[in-house]
Design a protein around this motif. Structure first.
Motif, PDB file in Angstrom:
ATOM      1  N   GLN A 176      -8.564   4.365   5.254  1.00  0.00           N
ATOM      2  CA  GLN A 176      -8.887   4.488   3.837  1.00  0.00           C
ATOM      3  C   GLN A 176      -8.402   3.273   3.062  1.00  0.00           C
ATOM      4  O   GLN A 176      -9.080   2.788   2.153  1.00  0.00           O
ATOM      5  CB  GLN A 176      -8.279   5.768   3.262  1.00  0.00           C
ATOM      6  CG  GLN A 176      -8.776   6.104   1.864  1.00  0.00           C
ATOM      7  CD  GLN A 176     -10.280   6.301   1.831  1.00  0.00           C
ATOM      8  OE1 GLN A 176     -10.828   7.091   2.598  1.00  0.00           O
ATOM      9  NE2 GLN A 176     -10.970   5.568   0.947  1.00  0.00           N
ATOM     10  N   TRP A 177      -7.223   2.787   3.422  1.00  0.00           N
ATOM     11  CA  TRP A 177      -6.691   1.561   2.800  1.00  0.00           C
ATOM     12  C   TRP A 177      -7.653   0.400   2.987  1.00  0.00           C
ATOM     13  O   TRP A 177      -7.933  -0.368   2.054  1.00  0.00           O
ATOM     14  CB  TRP A 177      -5.333   1.245   3.403  1.00  0.00           C
ATOM     15  CG  TRP A 177      -4.815  -0.125   3.111  1.00  0.00           C
ATOM     16  CD1 TRP A 177      -4.067  -0.517   2.037  1.00  0.00           C
ATOM     17  CD2 TRP A 177      -4.996  -1.311   3.914  1.00  0.00           C
ATOM     18  NE1 TRP A 177      -3.788  -1.864   2.116  1.00  0.00           N
ATOM     19  CE2 TRP A 177      -4.345  -2.373   3.251  1.00  0.00           C
ATOM     20  CE3 TRP A 177      -5.650  -1.564   5.119  1.00  0.00           C
ATOM     21  CZ2 TRP A 177      -4.325  -3.666   3.765  1.00  0.00           C
ATOM     22  CZ3 TRP A 177      -5.643  -2.856   5.629  1.00  0.00           C
ATOM     23  CH2 TRP A 177      -4.979  -3.894   4.953  1.00  0.00           C
TER      24      TRP A 177
ATOM     25  N   SER B 160       0.842  -1.181   0.000  1.00  0.00           N
ATOM     26  CA  SER B 160       0.000   0.000   0.000  1.00  0.00           C
ATOM     27  C   SER B 160       0.879   1.233   0.000  1.00  0.00           C
ATOM     28  O   SER B 160       2.067   1.167   0.328  1.00  0.00           O
ATOM     29  CB  SER B 160      -0.881   0.000   1.248  1.00  0.00           C
ATOM     30  OG  SER B 160      -0.075   0.186   2.391  1.00  0.00           O
TER      31      SER B 160
ATOM     32  N   GLU C 257      -4.959   6.990   7.234  1.00  0.00           N
ATOM     33  CA  GLU C 257      -4.417   6.289   6.071  1.00  0.00           C
ATOM     34  C   GLU C 257      -4.799   4.822   6.054  1.00  0.00           C
ATOM     35  O   GLU C 257      -5.231   4.286   5.028  1.00  0.00           O
ATOM     36  CB  GLU C 257      -2.896   6.443   6.045  1.00  0.00           C
ATOM     37  CG  GLU C 257      -2.241   5.878   4.808  1.00  0.00           C
ATOM     38  CD  GLU C 257      -0.744   6.161   4.776  1.00  0.00           C
ATOM     39  OE1 GLU C 257       0.031   5.180   4.793  1.00  0.00           O
ATOM     40  OE2 GLU C 257      -0.357   7.336   4.755  1.00  0.00           O
ATOM     41  N   GLN C 258      -4.660   4.152   7.198  1.00  0.00           N
ATOM     42  CA  GLN C 258      -5.012   2.728   7.255  1.00  0.00           C
ATOM     43  C   GLN C 258      -6.518   2.538   7.055  1.00  0.00           C
ATOM     44  O   GLN C 258      -6.947   1.587   6.397  1.00  0.00           O
ATOM     45  CB  GLN C 258      -4.581   2.113   8.585  1.00  0.00           C
ATOM     46  CG  GLN C 258      -4.890   0.631   8.687  1.00  0.00           C
ATOM     47  CD  GLN C 258      -4.470  -0.011   9.998  1.00  0.00           C
ATOM     48  OE1 GLN C 258      -4.470  -1.224  10.134  1.00  0.00           O
ATOM     49  NE2 GLN C 258      -4.125   0.790  10.985  1.00  0.00           N
TER      50      GLN C 258
ATOM     51  N   GLY D  18       0.966   3.531   2.154  1.00  0.00           N
ATOM     52  CA  GLY D  18       1.502   3.723   3.496  1.00  0.00           C
ATOM     53  C   GLY D  18       2.674   2.826   3.781  1.00  0.00           C
ATOM     54  O   GLY D  18       3.547   3.159   4.557  1.00  0.00           O
TER      55      GLY D  18
ATOM     56  N   GLN E 158       5.615  -1.455   9.209  1.00  0.00           N
ATOM     57  CA  GLN E 158       4.465  -1.619   8.319  1.00  0.00           C
ATOM     58  C   GLN E 158       3.871  -2.999   8.521  1.00  0.00           C
ATOM     59  O   GLN E 158       4.460  -4.001   8.115  1.00  0.00           O
ATOM     60  CB  GLN E 158       4.880  -1.438   6.857  1.00  0.00           C
ATOM     61  CG  GLN E 158       3.717  -1.527   5.887  1.00  0.00           C
ATOM     62  CD  GLN E 158       2.658  -0.466   6.150  1.00  0.00           C
ATOM     63  OE1 GLN E 158       3.001   0.694   6.387  1.00  0.00           O
ATOM     64  NE2 GLN E 158       1.399  -0.840   6.123  1.00  0.00           N
TER      65      GLN E 158
END
Length: 515
Positions: free
Chosen positions: A340-341, A6, A337-338, A8, A294
């Motif tokens: 939306q991922w 991703s 961010e996570q 991120g 990550q």
């Protein structure tokens, strides 16, 4: 894209990670490994082997050289070439890949080989060799082909294995059930200090804070024979919860900030993340960058299953302490961010089943009998607005099923659009797996005396139970058949397994039912 990073994830991919990946991918030819400057100590493969994060064409192979595992590893301070082989048969007559990886002191002499170019949906055997010493043989499987509808997938869900509370006997039964993949959703180790009254005493003299101390703690857990066998016989998909670092930590905030200053806790996180990476079968994308790692990622098993693995610790807001505070819309469990991922992966999924590996319980737990609500604020209940928004999103997601841990008992629930309204729409199902050993052999009568009176306040609960064990899922296009597998004891090295509940999730019908 299968296993694609991703946006991120890319920010954590350091030069060290890239170099490590390159070192692990060197092609091996017989006779190319350099002779050791001095012989290595005996028993370098004491921590066994495992594999993880299966792709249609790839798998991660893991080992760590540690002849003195509870005392820093016992390896010389130099890189050591480790040969690896992967074959289509257990006797290695049909070797399909081989190479040499460098076991580096900076990473605890761990080895992570990301093998590619493999056949989809295939069983393989693998092993390592270091200067004449041969590891045990491991067995692994690749994921089905990208466009395969897949006939079935068998998944085992495990979490919460406290060394001091018992033996890891549920893994002996899990091995007999032969899952295609093991999903471990947190608390692989516990950071608690050694207890003189524990069934099995933690190593060391206190809680781990340094890298060496965390390495020793992971190494001790790796010596459990049932855990070692399960590691060697199926690929694992792992994530962490709190006890891999510190109980109930959030972001860069410890449970006890008055006792752990910020800089000291950041140093502790840094050490814990590195030790986690060194002992888990994850790709180089998970090489920590200081106090960052990550961990959230996505794995596809053909068009049958998409598995979204969450990180519910690193990006969360600090826990609140009241019902009113839990409804603050600024609170986040996942970070922007996570989150939306996750939503992108769910709404864009081609899979029949969309699994979410969430370390902590997502369904409501109201622990106040009668009128009003009282929640555990470390779980998703403490992040009401974000959780409820996710439940609303589930309405347009195909077959969402959440796999969780943390609670140390089984709790299987319907996921509701609005937990404040028992008549609201069911949007998914959640399986909170019991612990492997944490809480030991629990008093079942005392458990039900405490929890059964809360059933009326939590009508979405379908099964609650406090035996030790794991959950087993047989997934096909039509449904998920789930078993709650338990053992009669974890206070001895052998146990009798059984199934105490069977449940079913039907495709296109949100929720779970007993069968």
């Amino acid at each position: 894209m299968y296993g694609a990073a991703s946006p991120g994830r890319r920010r954590f991919l350091t030069a060290g990670a890239a170099a490590l990946a390159a070192a692990s991918a060197q092609l091996w030819l017989p006779g190319t490994a350099r002779a050791a400057e001095t012989p290595l100590p005996d028993g370098v493969f004491s921590l066994g082997v495992t594999s993880g994060d299966p792709l249609p064409d790839g798998i991660v192979l893991w080992t760590r050289l540690a002849p003195d595992p509870l005392n820093g590893g016992g390896m010389p301070d130099r890189a050591v070439p480790v040969e690896w082989e992967l074959a289509e048969d257990e006797r290695f007559r049909k070797v399909v890949r081989r190479g040499t990886a460098q076991a580096l002191p900076a990473y605890g002499h761990s080895v992570h080989v990301d093998v590619r170019g493999l056949r989809a949906g295939c069983t393989y055997w693998y092993r390592f060799r270091a200067h004449g010493q041969l590891s045990r043989t491991g067995r692994t499987r690749t994921a089905p082909a990208r466009n395969s509808s897949g006939s079935n997938l068998r998944v085992a869900l495990a979490s919460c294995q406290n060394w001091q509370h018992g033996y890891f006997t549920p893994y002996a039964d899990m091995l007999d059930q032969d899952p295609d993949v093991v999903v471990f959703v947190g608390d692989y180790i516990y950071e608690s200090a050694p207890s003189s009254t524990a069934l099995r005493r933690h190593e060391g003299t206190g809680e781990p804070y340094s890298l060496v101390q965390y390495r020793n703690r992971y190494a001790q857990y790796r010596t459990d024979p049932d855990l070692a066998e399960m590691h060697a016989n199926a690929p694992w998909v792992v994530t962490f919860d709190d006890h891999e670092i510190d109980n109930d930590w959030a972001g860069e905030i410890p449970q006890d900030p008055d006792k752990q200053p910020h800089d000291a806790f950041v140093a502790r996180i840094t050490a814990a993340y590195q030790a986690f990476y060194e002992h888990m079968p994850v790709r180089a994308t998970a090489v920590p960058n200081g106090p960052h790692i990550q961990m959230y990622r996505r794995l596809d098993f053909g068009r049958l299953v998409r598995m979204n693995v969450l990180d519910t610790r690193q990006f969360r807001s600090d826990q609140v302490t009241s019902q009113a505070a839990a409804q603050d819309p600024s609170l986040t469990m996942l970070g922007a961010e996570q989150k939306q991922w996750l939503l992108d992966g769910l709404h864009g999924s081609p899979a029949r089943w969309n699994l979410i590996a969430s370390q902590i319980m997502m369904a409501e737990t109201d622990i106040l009998p009668g009128e009003g609500k009282l929640w555990y604020y470390d779980a998703w209940d403490g992040y009401q607005v974000e959780r409820n928004a996710l439940m609303a999103d589930f309405r347009s997601v195909r077959n969402p099923v959440v796999l969780s841990g943390d609670r140390h008992f089984t709790m299987i629930s319907d996921l509701k659009e609005d937990f404040a309204d028992p008549s609201s729409r069911v949007v998914g199902a959640e399986f909170v797996g019991t612990s492997v050993s944490s809480n030991g052999d629990q008093d079942q009568a005392a458990f039900h005396a405490q929890w059964d009176p809360l059933l009326a306040d939590n009508p979405h609960w379908k099964v609650i139970d406090a035996h030790r064990g794991y959950h087993l899922f047989d997934i096909d296009r039509h449904g998920i058949d789930a078993q709650v597998r338990v053992v009669d004891t974890v206070v001895g090295p052998q146990a009798v397994p059984s199934t105490i509940a069977r449940l079913r999730v039907d495709s296109g019908r949100p929720g779970v039912r007993l069968v």
